[in-house]
Design a protein around this motif. Sequence first.
Motif, short mmCIF file in Angstrom:
data_model
loop_
_atom_site.label_atom_id
_atom_site.label_comp_id
_atom_site.label_asym_id
_atom_site.label_seq_id
_atom_site.Cartn_x
_atom_site.Cartn_y
_atom_site.Cartn_z
N ARG A 20 48.51 44.27 46.56
CA ARG A 20 49.41 45.34 47.01
C ARG A 20 50.18 44.92 48.25
N LYS A 21 49.77 43.80 48.86
CA LYS A 21 50.45 43.35 50.09
C LYS A 21 51.24 42.07 49.87
N ILE A 22 51.37 41.69 48.62
CA ILE A 22 52.10 40.46 48.27
C ILE A 22 53.61 40.70 48.34
N LYS A 23 54.34 39.73 48.89
CA LYS A 23 55.81 39.77 48.94
C LYS A 23 56.37 38.51 48.25
N ALA A 24 57.70 38.45 48.16
CA ALA A 24 58.35 37.34 47.46
C ALA A 24 57.93 36.00 48.06
N GLY A 25 57.51 35.07 47.18
CA GLY A 25 57.19 33.71 47.60
C GLY A 25 55.79 33.55 48.15
N TYR A 26 54.99 34.61 48.08
CA TYR A 26 53.63 34.57 48.64
C TYR A 26 52.67 33.79 47.74
N LEU A 27 51.58 33.35 48.38
CA LEU A 27 50.40 32.85 47.66
C LEU A 27 49.45 34.04 47.50
N PHE A 28 48.97 34.29 46.29
CA PHE A 28 47.94 35.31 46.08
C PHE A 28 46.61 34.61 45.77
N VAL A 29 45.57 35.00 46.51
CA VAL A 29 44.24 34.42 46.27
C VAL A 29 43.36 35.50 45.63
N ALA A 30 42.90 35.23 44.43
CA ALA A 30 42.10 36.21 43.66
C ALA A 30 40.64 36.10 44.07
N ILE A 31 40.12 37.18 44.64
CA ILE A 31 38.72 37.19 45.15
C ILE A 31 37.87 38.11 44.26
N VAL A 32 36.67 37.63 43.90
CA VAL A 32 35.73 38.49 43.17
C VAL A 32 35.04 39.39 44.20
N GLY A 33 35.32 40.69 44.16
CA GLY A 33 34.77 41.58 45.19
C GLY A 33 33.54 42.34 44.71
N THR A 34 33.08 43.29 45.55
CA THR A 34 31.91 44.09 45.15
C THR A 34 32.33 45.30 44.32
N GLN A 35 33.57 45.78 44.52
CA GLN A 35 34.05 46.94 43.75
C GLN A 35 34.86 46.51 42.54
N MET A 36 35.61 45.40 42.73
CA MET A 36 36.45 44.93 41.62
C MET A 36 36.71 43.44 41.75
N ASP A 37 37.32 42.88 40.67
CA ASP A 37 37.61 41.44 40.64
C ASP A 37 39.11 41.25 40.87
N GLY A 38 39.48 40.55 41.94
CA GLY A 38 40.89 40.35 42.27
C GLY A 38 41.64 39.64 41.14
N HIS A 39 40.88 38.96 40.23
CA HIS A 39 41.55 38.25 39.12
C HIS A 39 42.30 39.23 38.23
N SER A 40 41.82 40.51 38.24
CA SER A 40 42.50 41.52 37.40
C SER A 40 43.82 41.97 38.04
N CYS A 41 44.09 41.45 39.24
CA CYS A 41 45.32 41.85 39.95
C CYS A 41 46.34 40.73 40.02
N ILE A 42 46.07 39.62 39.30
CA ILE A 42 46.99 38.47 39.37
C ILE A 42 48.37 38.86 38.87
N GLU A 43 48.42 39.54 37.70
CA GLU A 43 49.72 39.95 37.14
C GLU A 43 50.47 40.85 38.14
N LYS A 44 49.72 41.79 38.75
CA LYS A 44 50.33 42.71 39.72
C LYS A 44 50.92 41.91 40.89
N SER A 45 50.20 40.87 41.31
CA SER A 45 50.67 40.07 42.46
C SER A 45 51.95 39.33 42.08
N ILE A 46 52.00 38.85 40.82
CA ILE A 46 53.21 38.12 40.38
C ILE A 46 54.40 39.08 40.32
N LYS A 47 54.13 40.32 39.84
CA LYS A 47 55.22 41.33 39.80
C LYS A 47 55.74 41.58 41.23
#
Length: 471
Positions: A20-47
């Motif tokens: 939710r804090k990704i901007k144009a040209g950013y690196l997104f790092v997908a973290i496996v968390g305790t509530q959810m898995d950041g890997h499920s947010c990769i597409e959102k980060s690319i958008k």
Amino acid sequence: MRLVFEGKELSLSGVHSDSRKIKAGYLFVAIVGTQMDGHSCIEKSIKNGAKTIICQTLPVTLRPDVTYICVKDSAKALGQIVSLWNGEPSKKLRLIGVTGTNGKTTVTTLLYRVFRKLGYKVGLISTICNCINDRIVPTTHTTPDVIELNTLLVQMVSEGCDYVFMEVSSHAIDQKRIAGLQFKGGIFTNLTRDHLDYHKTFDIYRDVKKTFFDLLPTGAFALANKDDKNGAFMLQNTKAHKKFYSLQSLADFKSRILESHFNGTLMTINDKELSTLLVGKFNAYNLLAIYGTAILLGQNSDEILVLLSVLRPVIGRFETLNASRGFTVIVDYAHTPDALINVLNTINEILARKGKIITVIGCGGNRDKGKRSIMAREAVRLSQKVILTSDNPRFEEPGDIIEDMLAGLDDIQQKETICIVDRKEAIRTACLLAQPNDIVLIAGKGHEDYQEIKGVKNHFNDKKVVMEIIN
Ligand SMILES: CC(=O)N[C@H]1[C@@H](OP(=O)(O)OP(=O)(O)OC[C@H]2O[C@@H](n3ccc(=O)[nH]c3=O)[C@H](O)[C@@H]2O)O[C@H](CO)[C@@H](O)[C@@H]1O[C@H](C)C(=O)N[C@@H](C)C(=O)N[C@H](CCC(=O)O)C(=O)O
Ligand SMILES: Nc1ncnc2c1ncn2[C@@H]1O[C@H](COP(=O)(O)OP(=O)(O)OP(=O)(O)O)[C@@H](O)[C@H]1O
Ligand SMILES: N[C@H](CCC[C@H](N)C(=O)O)C(=O)O
Ligand SMILES: [Mg+2]
């Protein structure tokens, strides 16, 4: 900005682990968390504009215009990259980490005060607050996440900090919040039951703490409490140079307690006498860790002892309030069995049966449930009257938490124990029951200025409530 990670040159306009804090040209790092898995947010980060992805497992569909880097531990990679992105701030000052079940806030806060008094520019990262010299920065965690940590360290470097003293919680170690940071020293206070809701077993909790010392570099120091049965274990694989402190046996830093009072302690450190305003054997350990750290950082022994002698207690840690009716109220942060035992043993030792101890205690919701019955049992064992109440119920029913605590008591003890869900009423009742020379211990919340109920932090401060009642 360009940076090289695992041999690959990356051109990034920013780094984040929250899509939710990704901007144009950013690196997104997908973290496996305790509530959810950041890997499920990769597409959102690319958008949102991410052009580079670091992950532990590649997504099924790969975008041709996006660079994917697969790593074993993405949280560790995040720490390393965020540190590089910020110009490795921890290498531009002397970062000292304190870990252990209890004593971290006390040791870091008092080290911060001592080094400020010595004239240094100093940073503090603690449960109560973060400080950059005299500027206070509010905090939500004992150890912030790696992005917030590095942002704080960059500010501390830019404001000329020579030293930074920080608490290193076991959650932070486990979640790699300190990955990429270079420590000049590490201190181990003690290890007793805490956070088993998160770590599941004591051995896992212990081994997580140990990794902090395993990762200290050769040029650093590792200072451990030799009297804790895990003290030597913590340092057995460290590359740092090892030092120990003890009240019970020979060590690099040795202390003995000569006298204990409610307004201070007379003790020796390496055979030199010290009169301190801090109370209790547990604080003698804290002072010894502070003294040892200052010596290992090249400070003068006599100068340190003078500074230690005028240190006042940390807010919410064994703070004494004298009531006009002749009893004393002690506000303390003890919220683990060992902390409660330490505090009550200290009070019993000094009180020497000249009065009664009335203990007001609760347990936090959505935290270790197993400790609740132990807390109640130890409070009853070491006090003459116990009032069970609410701490931070969070999303649990306060009554359920009190029931869990009562389970630690036998029938007679349960009949003698008072249960009052409303913390303010519980404190008021304790003060009404208190007679001259009695001690009222209000435990568990210390400095906290809120009571967290169903996600809302309502303003509440034990000391303020006590002051209203006794004045
Ligand atoms: C249990 C725990 O420690 N959780 C911490 C953890 O969150 P989490 O693993 O639950 O994260 P998650 O919600 O599962 O999200 C996983 C990943 O997906 C990402 N995500 C999520 C949603 C989305 O839309 N897009 C997205 O990319 C997140 O950014 C994250 O990287 O990582 C977060 C960021 O660092 C922390 O804020 C959070 O602390 C929670 C709020 C917490 O209460 N922690 C307490 C228990 C804590 O850390 N306490 C210690 C010790 C306290 C003491 O005894 O002193 C402390 O150091 O404060
Ligand atoms: N060295 C110690 N050994 C045992 N108990 C201690 C020690 N120092 C403090 N305590 C007790 O533990 C409580 C918490 O102390 P402190 O806030 O310094 O610990 P902490 O490690 O920062 O705790 P947390 O993990 O909750 O941040 C104190 O209020 C006191 O009751
Ligand atoms: N800051 C720590 C300790 C809170 C202590 C106690 N007040 C509680 O709510 O359990 C945590 O969030 O676990
Ligand atoms: Mg703390």
